[in-house]
Design an enzyme around this catalytic site. Structure first.
Site, PDB file in Angstrom:
ATOM      1  N   LYS A  59       1.631 -11.961  -8.886  1.00 21.51           N
ATOM      2  CA  LYS A  59       3.079 -12.241  -8.803  1.00 21.51           C
ATOM      3  C   LYS A  59       3.929 -11.146  -9.452  1.00 21.51           C
ATOM      4  O   LYS A  59       5.150 -11.266  -9.516  1.00 21.51           O
ATOM      5  CB  LYS A  59       3.410 -13.587  -9.450  1.00 21.51           C
ATOM      6  N   CYS A  60       3.318 -10.100  -9.905  1.00 18.38           N
ATOM      7  CA  CYS A  60       4.029  -8.998 -10.549  1.00 18.38           C
ATOM      8  C   CYS A  60       4.712  -8.132  -9.487  1.00 18.38           C
ATOM      9  O   CYS A  60       4.178  -7.938  -8.394  1.00 18.38           O
ATOM     10  CB  CYS A  60       3.034  -8.159 -11.358  1.00 18.38           C
ATOM     11  N   ASN A  61       5.881  -7.591  -9.825  1.00 16.93           N
ATOM     12  CA  ASN A  61       6.576  -6.692  -8.894  1.00 16.93           C
ATOM     13  C   ASN A  61       5.753  -5.452  -8.573  1.00 16.93           C
ATOM     14  O   ASN A  61       5.940  -4.840  -7.527  1.00 16.93           O
ATOM     15  CB  ASN A  61       7.930  -6.277  -9.461  1.00 16.93           C
ATOM     16  N   PHE A  62       4.849  -5.076  -9.471  1.00 20.72           N
ATOM     17  CA  PHE A  62       4.004  -3.908  -9.231  1.00 20.72           C
ATOM     18  C   PHE A  62       2.802  -4.223  -8.341  1.00 20.72           C
ATOM     19  O   PHE A  62       2.011  -3.334  -8.030  1.00 20.72           O
ATOM     20  CB  PHE A  62       3.499  -3.317 -10.548  1.00 20.72           C
ATOM     21  N   SER A  63       2.632  -5.479  -7.920  1.00 20.06           N
ATOM     22  CA  SER A  63       1.465  -5.836  -7.110  1.00 20.06           C
ATOM     23  C   SER A  63       1.422  -5.076  -5.782  1.00 20.06           C
ATOM     24  O   SER A  63       0.354  -4.943  -5.183  1.00 20.06           O
ATOM     25  CB  SER A  63       1.381  -7.342  -6.874  1.00 20.06           C
TER      26      SER A  63
END
Length: 171
Positions: free
Chosen positions: A35-39
């Site tokens: 769920k991280c923006n960096f995913s």
């Protein structure tokens, strides 16, 4: 010689994985969260893996829920999510802690041998990357914002380095 080879970790499938099996390979270890923006970096990590795996390169994704509770998935759900959304084929590991008294020993080792932002040893967010040479030693640590594709030159240089010397890069 001190290396990552003395550690084991549990894959998302539940199987034990000995890092000793990486002997002779260059590896990029990354703490990941779905769920991280960096995913979105997962697609680039897979691309690097596909481009260099025949030359002895691998990526290891360690799920971590310590930052913003961005990893709600467990076990086989982790592997399925990353395969479905990013077509990931490199190893995905069960959730680990990367900081604190219960941090996985591998991450304690990685933090002990390098520093991140502001010379701090603690990992500050998801998608911190650690490049390991074919001798199992830490070469460099990269911040979450470092795009995987920008690591091509350092990966190639480590794949082509037959002297076993550690090449350090500070980012």
């Amino acid at each position: 010689m001190d290396s990552i080879y003395r550690f084991n970790a549990q894959l998302a499938s539940g199987e034990n994985f000995s890092l000793e099996s990486l002997q002779g390979k260059t590896a990029l270890i990354v703490n990941i969260a779905s769920k991280c923006n960096f995913s979105v970096q997962m697609a680039s990590l897979e691309k690097l893996y596909q481009e260099y795996k025949q030359q002895g390169f691998t990526v290891l994704g360690f799920a971590c829920n310590q930052f913003g509770h961005n990893e709600p998935l467990e076990g086989n759900e982790l592997k399925a999510f990353y395969q479905q959304h990013f077509d990931v084929s490199f190893p995905i590991f069960n959730k680990v802690l990367v900081n604190g008294p219960d941090a996985h020993p591998l991450f304690n080792y990685l933090k002990c041998h390098t520093r991140g932002i502001a010379q701090n040893r603690a990992i500050k967010w998801n998608f911190t990357k650690f490049l390991i040479n074919s001798e199992g030693q830490l070469v460099a640590r990269y911040a979450p914002r470092t795009k995987p594709e920008t690591l091509k030159m350092v990966i190639e240089s480590n794949l082509n380095d037959e002297t076993g010397l550690i090449q350090c890069a500070k980012v």
